[in-house]
Design a protein around this motif. Structure first.
Motif, PDB file in Angstrom:
ATOM      1  N   HIS A 243       0.787  -1.180   0.045  1.00  0.00           N
ATOM      2  CA  HIS A 243       0.016  -0.222  -0.012  1.00  0.00           C
ATOM      3  C   HIS A 243       0.898   1.232   0.071  1.00  0.00           C
ATOM      4  O   HIS A 243       0.606   2.303  -0.776  1.00  0.00           O
ATOM      5  N   ARG A 244       1.742   1.396   0.823  1.00  0.00           N
ATOM      6  CA  ARG A 244       2.779   2.338   0.806  1.00  0.00           C
ATOM      7  C   ARG A 244       3.621   2.493  -0.530  1.00  0.00           C
ATOM      8  O   ARG A 244       3.648   3.573  -1.115  1.00  0.00           O
ATOM      9  N   ALA A 245       3.821   1.494  -1.123  1.00  0.00           N
ATOM     10  CA  ALA A 245       4.487   1.375  -2.611  1.00  0.00           C
ATOM     11  C   ALA A 245       3.592   1.981  -3.708  1.00  0.00           C
ATOM     12  O   ALA A 245       3.970   2.797  -4.555  1.00  0.00           O
ATOM     13  N   ILE A 246       2.349   1.817  -3.440  1.00  0.00           N
ATOM     14  CA  ILE A 246       1.265   2.287  -4.420  1.00  0.00           C
ATOM     15  C   ILE A 246       1.474   3.719  -4.181  1.00  0.00           C
ATOM     16  O   ILE A 246       1.191   4.468  -4.907  1.00  0.00           O
ATOM     17  N   ASP A 247       1.317   4.311  -2.968  1.00  0.00           N
ATOM     18  CA  ASP A 247       1.627   5.605  -2.649  1.00  0.00           C
ATOM     19  C   ASP A 247       2.598   6.196  -3.269  1.00  0.00           C
ATOM     20  O   ASP A 247       2.406   7.361  -3.648  1.00  0.00           O
ATOM     21  N   TRP A 248       3.584   5.682  -3.486  1.00  0.00           N
ATOM     22  CA  TRP A 248       4.831   6.195  -4.243  1.00  0.00           C
ATOM     23  C   TRP A 248       5.133   6.136  -5.362  1.00  0.00           C
ATOM     24  O   TRP A 248       5.793   6.407  -6.181  1.00  0.00           O
ATOM     25  N   LEU A 249       4.083   5.472  -6.317  1.00  0.00           N
ATOM     26  CA  LEU A 249       4.121   5.038  -7.758  1.00  0.00           C
ATOM     27  C   LEU A 249       4.073   6.398  -8.514  1.00  0.00           C
ATOM     28  O   LEU A 249       4.724   6.562  -9.540  1.00  0.00           O
ATOM     29  N   SER A 250       3.383   7.416  -7.846  1.00  0.00           N
ATOM     30  CA  SER A 250       3.314   8.828  -8.591  1.00  0.00           C
ATOM     31  C   SER A 250       4.273   9.759  -7.828  1.00  0.00           C
ATOM     32  O   SER A 250       4.800  10.602  -8.631  1.00  0.00           O
ATOM     33  N   THR A 251       4.533   9.552  -6.549  1.00  0.00           N
ATOM     34  CA  THR A 251       5.450  10.373  -5.902  1.00  0.00           C
ATOM     35  C   THR A 251       6.990  10.196  -6.461  1.00  0.00           C
ATOM     36  O   THR A 251       7.718  11.342  -6.621  1.00  0.00           O
ATOM     37  N   TYR A 252       7.429   9.058  -6.625  1.00  0.00           N
ATOM     38  CA  TYR A 252       8.637   8.799  -7.036  1.00  0.00           C
ATOM     39  C   TYR A 252       9.134   9.384  -8.541  1.00  0.00           C
ATOM     40  O   TYR A 252      10.177  10.049  -8.739  1.00  0.00           O
ATOM     41  N   PRO A 253       8.091   9.222  -9.406  1.00  0.00           N
ATOM     42  CA  PRO A 253       8.660   9.885 -10.676  1.00  0.00           C
ATOM     43  C   PRO A 253       8.610  11.418 -10.914  1.00  0.00           C
ATOM     44  O   PRO A 253       9.251  12.010 -11.503  1.00  0.00           O
ATOM     45  N   GLN A 254       7.876  11.962  -9.826  1.00  0.00           N
ATOM     46  CA  GLN A 254       7.674  13.370  -9.853  1.00  0.00           C
ATOM     47  C   GLN A 254       8.952  13.882  -9.179  1.00  0.00           C
ATOM     48  O   GLN A 254       9.679  14.882  -9.519  1.00  0.00           O
TER      49      GLN A 254
END
Length: 105
Positions: free
Chosen positions: A84-95
């Motif tokens: 679930h935390r990884a899903i949160d980062w799926l948009s954050t990391y590329p940004q």
């Protein structure tokens, strides 16, 4: 005789390492079956955005601070074990990656 020139990283180098980290992040997020389509669609969109940057800036040199910023963000994602935390980062990391490169996410 030694070569005193420092190795220069390029946008292509930074994005190549970012893609490896992103793929690992996607792998961490995939076990959530009800979110599979979302994860898949989101990953495809960000891969396409990275490819777009690569198509125009692949060989452009980047400062060491950019490399360090992306490495730090990648290390943060590598510590994630909760899907679930990884899903949160799926948009954050590329940004983070794109902003470090001076791109609009």
């Amino acid at each position: 005789m030694s070569d005193d020139r420092a190795a220069v990283a390029t946008v292509g180098d930074v994005l190549a390492s970012a893609v490896v980290a992103y793929e690992a992040l996607v792998g961490t997020a995939e076990p959530i079956a009800e979110e599979w389509q979302y994860v898949s669609d989101l990953a495809a969109a960000w891969r396409a955005r990275f490819d777009s940057v690569l198509s125009t800036r692949r060989d452009e040199a980047v400062p060491a601070s950019v490399v360090l910023a992306v490495q730090s963000a990648s290390a943060e994602t590598a510590r994630l074990t909760d899907p679930h935390r990884a899903i949160d980062w799926l948009s954050t990391y590329p940004q983070i990656v794109l902003l470090a490169l001076g791109e609009r996410p």
